[in-house]
Design an enzyme around this catalytic site. Structure first.
Site, mmCIF file in Angstrom:
data_model
loop_
_atom_site.group_PDB
_atom_site.id
_atom_site.type_symbol
_atom_site.label_atom_id
_atom_site.label_comp_id
_atom_site.label_asym_id
_atom_site.label_seq_id
_atom_site.Cartn_x
_atom_site.Cartn_y
_atom_site.Cartn_z
ATOM 1 N N ASP A 97 0.834 -1.087 0.011
ATOM 2 C CA ASP A 97 -0.199 -0.081 0.004
ATOM 3 C C ASP A 97 1.077 1.116 0.113
ATOM 4 O O ASP A 97 1.680 1.435 0.999
ATOM 5 C CB ASP A 97 -0.729 -0.190 1.006
ATOM 6 C CG ASP A 97 -1.861 1.219 1.576
ATOM 7 O OD1 ASP A 97 -2.179 1.868 0.383
ATOM 8 O OD2 ASP A 97 -2.397 1.416 2.510
ATOM 9 N N ASP A 341 -2.214 6.030 -5.318
ATOM 10 C CA ASP A 341 -2.566 4.924 -4.400
ATOM 11 C C ASP A 341 -2.520 3.515 -5.058
ATOM 12 O O ASP A 341 -3.551 3.160 -5.832
ATOM 13 C CB ASP A 341 -3.733 5.209 -3.475
ATOM 14 C CG ASP A 341 -3.882 4.436 -2.277
ATOM 15 O OD1 ASP A 341 -3.124 3.486 -2.033
ATOM 16 O OD2 ASP A 341 -5.104 4.650 -1.760
#
Length: 501
Positions: A97, A341
């Site tokens: 992430d 992201d």
């Protein structure tokens, strides 16, 4: 006369140094996609769950939580990429992430509330909670403890840990553990303790080892069954800890996400995660050695761990739609910009700008194909169209071929860089059988960008670039130069070329 043993020793030493330098210059690791259609009855069901989680994650960025860290929320169904590594003597898989800056994982004994159906264990290589056998607790005096508690002074943290006042005054609280930290998410939360252990970043020899790697160990969680390998810009992220010992690796990384279109049969190869600048470019074909479109990273005073960039506009076909100021810049309060992201599926745009993009898209596609309102309700995506039903008002002179009707989408970033999206990255076509098993199957198509709502009052990032739109690109994060780059790649072929002996 010199002993022959000495030159031999020097030769071996130089070879070892060369070998270590080569190994540390670049590391290629596999990212495994956690896609599983077995969790969902139909494609609309999968898309509905994924779009809802994308919205929840983005909206969580704007949730006001003055007393807790704001950490990105990894999605659960069919949209995440896992990274496996060895911690101590055990191997575990975590979500990779770029939107968070802490590494945490579930530890025995582990209790997770409302985690049923959150993920399919068969899609995660090593999904089991970790047994703490060789890990060492982080003390309340450590810099890592202050960092995970939002830079709270160590004296306060030691007091919370019950260190006596006289020991706090003389800075002698090394025997007292860092107090547990709490993360609150949009639809989940966890409590974790901070530990250090030896981390190995390769499942096969040779590997890169960090002896004192800092991570969070969670024994309880709400809606969060899988841990996170945070790749953000904070001091406790995985790249930051790599950079402390191997700057050439930690300060430069990229990944190339294999295109899947929610079809497990398309993900035959892992997605390469490339740590380091990759000086071994001789392994890459000439066509994929460069070609990046770079855009500067924007500094965010409130969310310094985000990879924020400026989006200047979006072109739908020949028409360029300028982005609002909030997408172009980050203000002094940390509001605005677009976050790149890896942990969110779909790209989110602010409402007004999204409406303008959709209106232009619908002018082209909606004049040819009938709008599928029921599909929009069932998927959470919009606009959707019946690709097998031509609008009666359509002129016979207009071709009904999707290749001619679906307009090209270009993203225009700061630094005068533009990225052309492959059609499959923003328009998803599938066959829908309806809610009833006996219903006639129909071919439909949906735009894969989402309405992020009006964030002017709540603040935070104005937009977010999701991993679905990043498929088929090598996305590079160059921390030394302060930039993010995009280059079209055949990611499965890239994995094969980088792993040739």
């Amino acid at each position: 006369m010199a002993s022959p043993v000495f030159p031999c020793f020097i030769t071996i030493l130089l070879l070892q140094l060369f070998f270590r330098s080569y190994v540390s210059s670049v590391l290629i690791l596999p990212l495994t996609h956690s896609l599983s259609k077995t969790q969902f009855n139909t494609t609309p069901h999968l898309l509905k769950s994924t779009s809802a989680n994308s919205a929840a994650r983005f909206n969580r960025h704007h949730k006001k939580q003055p007393h807790s860290r704001q950490v990105s929320l990894p999605l659960n169904p069919g949209s995440d990429y896992t990274l496996s590594f060895t911690l101590g003597s055990q191997t575990i898989s975590l979500y990779m992430d770029t939107g968070s800056d802490v590494v945490w994982l579930p530890c025995h004994p582990f209790s997770c509330i409302l985690c049923e159906g959150k993920y399919n264990p068969s899609t995660i290589p090593y999904p089991y909670p970790l047994n703490l056998t060789s890990a060492t607790p982080v003390t309340c005096k450590s810099r890592a403890c202050s960092s995970v508690h939002s830079s709270l002074p160590s004296s306060h943290l030691c007091a919370i840990s019950k260190c006596p006042l006289e020991d706090i005054e003389i800075s002698d609280c090394k025997k007292f553990k860092c107090p547990p930290f709490y993360y609150a998410y949009g639809d989940g939360s966890l409590v974790a303790d901070l530990y250090t252990d030896s981390l190995s970043l390769s499942l096969s020899s040779p590997s890169l080892v960090i002896k004192d790697f800092t991570f969070g160990c969670a024994h309880s969680a709400l809606g969060e069954p899988i841990g996170v390998a945070g790749f953000g810009r904070g001091s406790l992220s995985l790249p930051a800890q790599l950079a402390s010992s191997s700057p050439e690796i930690g300060n430069h990384f990229s990944y190339c996400l294999v295109s899947h279109s929610f079809d497990t049969t398309r993900v035959r190869m892992p997605s390469p995660l490339i740590l380091g600048r990759g000086e071994n470019k001789e392994k890459r074909p000439d066509s994929i050695r460069d070609g990046f479109a770079y855009t500067p990273m924007l500094k965010n005073p409130k969310h310094p761990y985000y990879y924020c960039v400026g989006l200047e506009g979006v072109s739908v076909g020949a028409k360029k739609i300028p982005a609002p100021e909030a997408l172009r810049r980050v203000d002094v309060r940390g509001n605005g910009g677009m976050v790149v992201d890896s942990g969110t599926t779909f790209t989110m745009l602010p409402k007004g700008f999204y409406d303008s993009v959709v209106a232009e898209f619908n002018n082209r596609v909606g004049s040819v194909y009938k709008r599928a309102n029921s599909i929009e309700d069932r998927t959470g995506l919009s606009p959707c169209y019946y690709m097998d039903e031509i609008e009666k008002k359509k002129s016979t002179s207009v071709s009904s071929s999707p290749n001619l009707v679906i307009p090209q989408l270009l993203l225009h970033f700061g630094g005068n860089s533009s990225v052309a999206m492959p059609r499959r990255n923003y328009f998803y076509e599938f066959v829908d059988a309806g809610d009833d098993a006996g219903k006639t199957k129909r071919k439909v198509g949906c735009m894969m960008l989402m309405n992020g709502g009006d964030q002017e009052e709540s603040g935070g990032p104005a937009g977010l670039l999701g991993n679905y739109q990043q498929q088929g690109f090598e996305v590079v994060y160059d921390l030394e130069e302060g930039r993010v780059g995009f280059a079209r790649r055949k990611c499965a072929s890239l994995w094969e070329s980088l792993n040739q002996p």
